[in-house]
Design a protein around this motif. Structure first.
Motif, mmCIF file in Angstrom:
data_model
loop_
_atom_site.group_PDB
_atom_site.id
_atom_site.type_symbol
_atom_site.label_atom_id
_atom_site.label_comp_id
_atom_site.label_asym_id
_atom_site.label_seq_id
_atom_site.Cartn_x
_atom_site.Cartn_y
_atom_site.Cartn_z
ATOM 1 N N SER A 34 -15.386 2.344 4.613
ATOM 2 C CA SER A 34 -14.287 1.530 4.087
ATOM 3 C C SER A 34 -13.597 2.185 2.900
ATOM 4 O O SER A 34 -12.956 1.527 2.093
ATOM 5 C CB SER A 34 -14.815 0.168 3.678
ATOM 6 N N ARG A 35 -13.742 3.494 2.771
ATOM 7 C CA ARG A 35 -13.058 4.165 1.659
ATOM 8 C C ARG A 35 -12.483 5.502 2.106
ATOM 9 O O ARG A 35 -12.908 6.075 3.103
ATOM 10 C CB ARG A 35 -14.006 4.339 0.476
ATOM 11 N N TYR A 59 -10.102 1.820 1.281
ATOM 12 C CA TYR A 59 -9.223 2.082 2.422
ATOM 13 C C TYR A 59 -8.703 0.755 2.959
ATOM 14 O O TYR A 59 -9.478 -0.133 3.278
ATOM 15 C CB TYR A 59 -10.019 2.830 3.488
ATOM 16 N N GLU A 60 -7.382 0.648 3.047
ATOM 17 C CA GLU A 60 -6.725 -0.583 3.489
ATOM 18 C C GLU A 60 -6.395 -0.456 4.964
ATOM 19 O O GLU A 60 -5.241 -0.162 5.306
ATOM 20 C CB GLU A 60 -5.397 -0.733 2.733
ATOM 21 N N GLU A 61 -7.363 -0.707 5.820
ATOM 22 C CA GLU A 61 -7.148 -0.428 7.233
ATOM 23 C C GLU A 61 -5.825 -0.984 7.792
ATOM 24 O O GLU A 61 -5.122 -0.309 8.539
ATOM 25 C CB GLU A 61 -8.307 -0.961 8.058
ATOM 26 N N ASP A 62 -5.486 -2.227 7.396
ATOM 27 C CA ASP A 62 -4.258 -2.834 7.940
ATOM 28 C C ASP A 62 -3.157 -2.890 6.889
ATOM 29 O O ASP A 62 -2.242 -3.707 6.986
ATOM 30 C CB ASP A 62 -4.556 -4.243 8.464
ATOM 31 N N GLY A 63 -3.263 -2.042 5.867
ATOM 32 C CA GLY A 63 -2.286 -2.088 4.781
ATOM 33 C C GLY A 63 -0.867 -1.807 5.264
ATOM 34 O O GLY A 63 -0.646 -0.998 6.146
ATOM 35 N N SER A 108 0.840 -1.202 0.000
ATOM 36 C CA SER A 108 0.000 0.000 0.000
ATOM 37 C C SER A 108 0.869 1.243 0.000
ATOM 38 O O SER A 108 2.063 1.169 0.237
ATOM 39 C CB SER A 108 -0.864 0.025 1.254
ATOM 40 N N VAL A 168 -3.595 3.162 1.362
ATOM 41 C CA VAL A 168 -4.481 2.791 0.245
ATOM 42 C C VAL A 168 -3.668 1.950 -0.738
ATOM 43 O O VAL A 168 -2.449 2.081 -0.838
ATOM 44 C CB VAL A 168 -5.058 4.003 -0.529
ATOM 45 N N LEU A 169 -4.408 1.096 -1.462
ATOM 46 C CA LEU A 169 -3.753 0.226 -2.412
ATOM 47 C C LEU A 169 -3.884 0.866 -3.782
ATOM 48 O O LEU A 169 -4.973 1.238 -4.189
ATOM 49 C CB LEU A 169 -4.469 -1.134 -2.394
#
Ligand code: ATP
Ligand code: MG
Length: 159
Positions: free
Chosen positions: A75-76, A150-154, A2, A38-39
């Motif tokens: 989630s974004r 949104y990559e919470e644990d990215g 990410s 973010v990815l």
């Protein structure tokens, strides 16, 4: 991996800020002071934000303010660029993401461009699993926003 959306957005704005000093345009940032993973493809996302920011500069009056906002919503993440420019009439809003579409042909021709910037921006947002939209008031200004998952644990390569 990410990337950190906060750093990414700040860097793109930094570059515009330096390049547009002459036009006396003020950039205002509403960006959280924390990492937001973010990815995405950094070059593509840079092109997306570039296309939106270059429009906001192009259609802003001298001395206008451009406000860039980054926020997390469920989630974004949502990135918005608001200008105080000419605006876009309601009846044209649904077409601005079409290829080669330009609202005011004469004015657009004077300002240069091909009418592809927003079509490309939309393609990139969709390819990233996001979306892009616009709201505008004729004569008052325009806000373009796009979302990215949104990559919470990215795990970020640039945190
Ligand atoms: P290019 O991006 O290819 O250089 P362009 O800027 O004309 O050319 P788009 O970025 O696709 O093309 O924008 C399409 C049209 O939408 C523009 O011609 C303009 O009429 C309108 N538009 C886009 N952004 C704004 C803005 N921030 N304020 C007012 N009008 C806008
Ligand atoms: Mg453009």
């Amino acid at each position: 991996a990410s990337m950190n959306a906060t750093t990414f957005v700040n860097q793109v704005i930094d570059r515009f800020e330096m390049a547009t000093k002459k036009q006396d345009i003020q950039f205002k940032r509403k960006i959280p002071d924390k990492s937001i993973p973010v990815l995405g493809d950094r070059d593509k996302l840079t092109q997306l934000l570039d296309n939106i920011l270059s429009n906001s500069v192009k259609y802003s009056p001298e001395g206008g303010t451009i406000t860039c906002t980054l926020k997390i919503e469920k989630s974004r993440i949502i990135i918005s660029v608001k200008d105080e420019g000419v605006g876009i009439p309601k009846e044209n809003l649904s077409h601005v993401f079409d290829r080669f579409y330009r609202v005011d042909k004469a004015r657009s021709r004077n300002l240069g461009g091909t009418g592809l910037g927003l079509a490309i921006a939309k393609e990139i947002a969709i390819a990233h699993g996001g979306d892009i939209w616009v709201s505008s008031e004729w004569g008052k200004g325009t806000t373009f926003s796009f979302s990215l998952p949104y990559e919470e644990d990215g795990v970020m390569d640039d945190a």
